[in-house]
Scaffold this active site. Structure first.
Site, mmCIF file in Angstrom:
data_model
loop_
_atom_site.group_PDB
_atom_site.id
_atom_site.type_symbol
_atom_site.label_atom_id
_atom_site.label_comp_id
_atom_site.label_asym_id
_atom_site.label_seq_id
_atom_site.Cartn_x
_atom_site.Cartn_y
_atom_site.Cartn_z
ATOM 1 N N LEU A 95 0.833 -1.203 0.000
ATOM 2 C CA LEU A 95 0.000 0.000 0.000
ATOM 3 C C LEU A 95 0.864 1.248 0.000
ATOM 4 O O LEU A 95 1.949 1.268 0.584
ATOM 5 C CB LEU A 95 -0.915 -0.004 1.223
ATOM 6 C CG LEU A 95 -1.914 -1.175 1.275
ATOM 7 C CD1 LEU A 95 -2.708 -1.126 2.576
ATOM 8 C CD2 LEU A 95 -2.852 -1.163 0.064
ATOM 9 N N HIS A 111 1.023 -11.026 9.501
ATOM 10 C CA HIS A 111 2.216 -11.377 8.734
ATOM 11 C C HIS A 111 2.795 -12.675 9.311
ATOM 12 O O HIS A 111 2.890 -12.830 10.535
ATOM 13 C CB HIS A 111 3.239 -10.248 8.816
ATOM 14 C CG HIS A 111 4.479 -10.541 8.022
ATOM 15 N ND1 HIS A 111 4.511 -10.459 6.643
ATOM 16 C CD2 HIS A 111 5.705 -10.944 8.413
ATOM 17 C CE1 HIS A 111 5.717 -10.813 6.225
ATOM 18 N NE2 HIS A 111 6.464 -11.098 7.269
ATOM 19 N N VAL A 146 6.764 -1.455 4.672
ATOM 20 C CA VAL A 146 6.235 -2.796 4.378
ATOM 21 C C VAL A 146 6.401 -3.707 5.599
ATOM 22 O O VAL A 146 7.503 -3.849 6.130
ATOM 23 C CB VAL A 146 6.959 -3.411 3.156
ATOM 24 C CG1 VAL A 146 6.498 -4.847 2.923
ATOM 25 C CG2 VAL A 146 6.706 -2.573 1.915
ATOM 26 N N GLU A 176 -1.847 -18.243 13.378
ATOM 27 C CA GLU A 176 -2.454 -17.010 12.850
ATOM 28 C C GLU A 176 -3.952 -16.975 13.141
ATOM 29 O O GLU A 176 -4.511 -15.936 13.495
ATOM 30 C CB GLU A 176 -2.229 -16.912 11.337
ATOM 31 C CG GLU A 176 -0.786 -16.675 10.938
ATOM 32 C CD GLU A 176 -0.624 -16.528 9.427
ATOM 33 O OE1 GLU A 176 -1.458 -15.873 8.799
ATOM 34 O OE2 GLU A 176 0.344 -17.090 8.880
HETATM 35 C C1 GAR Z 1 -1.140 -15.828 5.626
HETATM 36 O O1 GAR Z 1 -0.120 -16.686 6.021
HETATM 37 C C2 GAR Z 1 -0.774 -14.392 5.934
HETATM 38 O O2 GAR Z 1 -0.050 -14.240 7.119
HETATM 39 C C3 GAR Z 1 0.072 -14.040 4.736
HETATM 40 O O3 GAR Z 1 -0.587 -14.622 3.649
HETATM 41 C C4 GAR Z 1 -1.274 -15.785 4.095
HETATM 42 C C5 GAR Z 1 -2.708 -15.675 3.671
HETATM 43 O O4 GAR Z 1 -3.410 -16.864 3.918
HETATM 44 N N1 GAR Z 1 0.222 -12.620 4.600
HETATM 45 C C6 GAR Z 1 1.335 -12.047 4.176
HETATM 46 O O5 GAR Z 1 2.323 -12.661 3.829
HETATM 47 C C7 GAR Z 1 1.287 -10.535 4.139
HETATM 48 N N2 GAR Z 1 2.614 -9.989 4.153
HETATM 49 P P1 GAR Z 1 -4.983 -16.870 3.944
HETATM 50 O O6 GAR Z 1 -5.449 -16.265 2.620
HETATM 51 O O7 GAR Z 1 -5.345 -18.318 4.047
HETATM 52 O O8 GAR Z 1 -5.434 -16.071 5.123
#
Ligand code: GAR
Length: 207
Positions: A95, A111, A146, A176
């Site tokens: 962004l 993240h 970022v 997560e």
């Molecule tokens: C997740 O692991 C999230 O942390 C990562 O993308 C994946 C999305 O999974 N995000 C990043 O890397 C952002 N920098 P999801 O679509 O199953 O939630």
């Protein structure tokens, strides 16, 4: 308190989105979903959100001449949905200060690393290459850098013998799913810290 209206931004499968939606289904959760938006029309999470009866939309970044024009439209959609907060949940667009400033203090990201270690992509491979013993995930406020911004919460997991990027990704993703709803709830309510433990979310008392 009146539940906050949260817009969820995704680019792919949307499992973190589902974790947030599942938490929001509880009567006492202090947030509801205003809209799910994606920059990709083929994001699987859009179908999931629609099947739950939620408003969804696509703002295809490839249809705009530059990042700011894309973000102007995204911002308009967020306002149109009457969103109070934005949760980035696997939203894979960097962004610009334009959108970040519009939502300063009202936009969270998840993240897959213990920031400030391993911002950017391929975090699990990089964690293994660096031979760290502890890995995990972070929810943070979005600022101009970022994968930067004040940390709301983190969940740590140990790296186990034989781990590869896939096994690590699976365990971090599970963490997560617990972390993001807990952090959103705490961000909205300012609730007290629960006692930290190794495998459950560890909160930053500074927020
Ligand atoms: C997740 O692991 C999230 O942390 C990562 O993308 C994946 C999305 O999974 N995000 C990043 O890397 C952002 N920098 P999801 O679509 O199953 O939630």
């Amino acid at each position: 308190m009146t539940p906050r209206r949260v817009a969820i931004l995704i680019s792919g499968r949307g499992t973190n989105m589902v974790a947030l939606l599942d938490a929001m289904a509880a009567d006492d959760f202090p947030a509801t979903c205003a809209v799910v938006l994606s920059n990709r029309g083929d994001a699987k999470g859009l179908e999931t959100a629609a099947s739950r009866g939620l408003a969804t939309g696509v703002v295809d970044h490839t249809a705009y001449p530059d990042r700011e024009r894309f973000e102007i439209e995204l911002h308009a959609r967020l306002l149109n949905a009457d969103a109070d907060l934005v949760c980035l949940a696997g939203f894979m667009r960097v962004l610009t200060p334009y959108l970040v400033s519009k939502w300063a203090g009202r936009m969270l990201n998840i993240h897959p690393s213990l920031l400030p270690a391993f911002p950017g992509l391929h975090t699990h491979r990089r964690a293994l290459d660096a031979r760290v013993r502890i890995h995990g995930c972070t929810v943070h406020e979005v600022t101009a850098g970022v994968d930067a911004g004040p940390i709301v919460g983190q969940a740590a997991i140990p790296i186990l013998p034989g781990d590869d990027p896939d096994t690590l990704a699976t365990r971090v993703l599970e963490a997560e799913h617990g972390l993001y709803p807990a952090c959103l709830k705490r961000f909205v309510t300012g609730a007290e810290d629960p006692p930290p433990s190794f495998t459950s979310p560890v909160y930053n008392p500074g927020v």
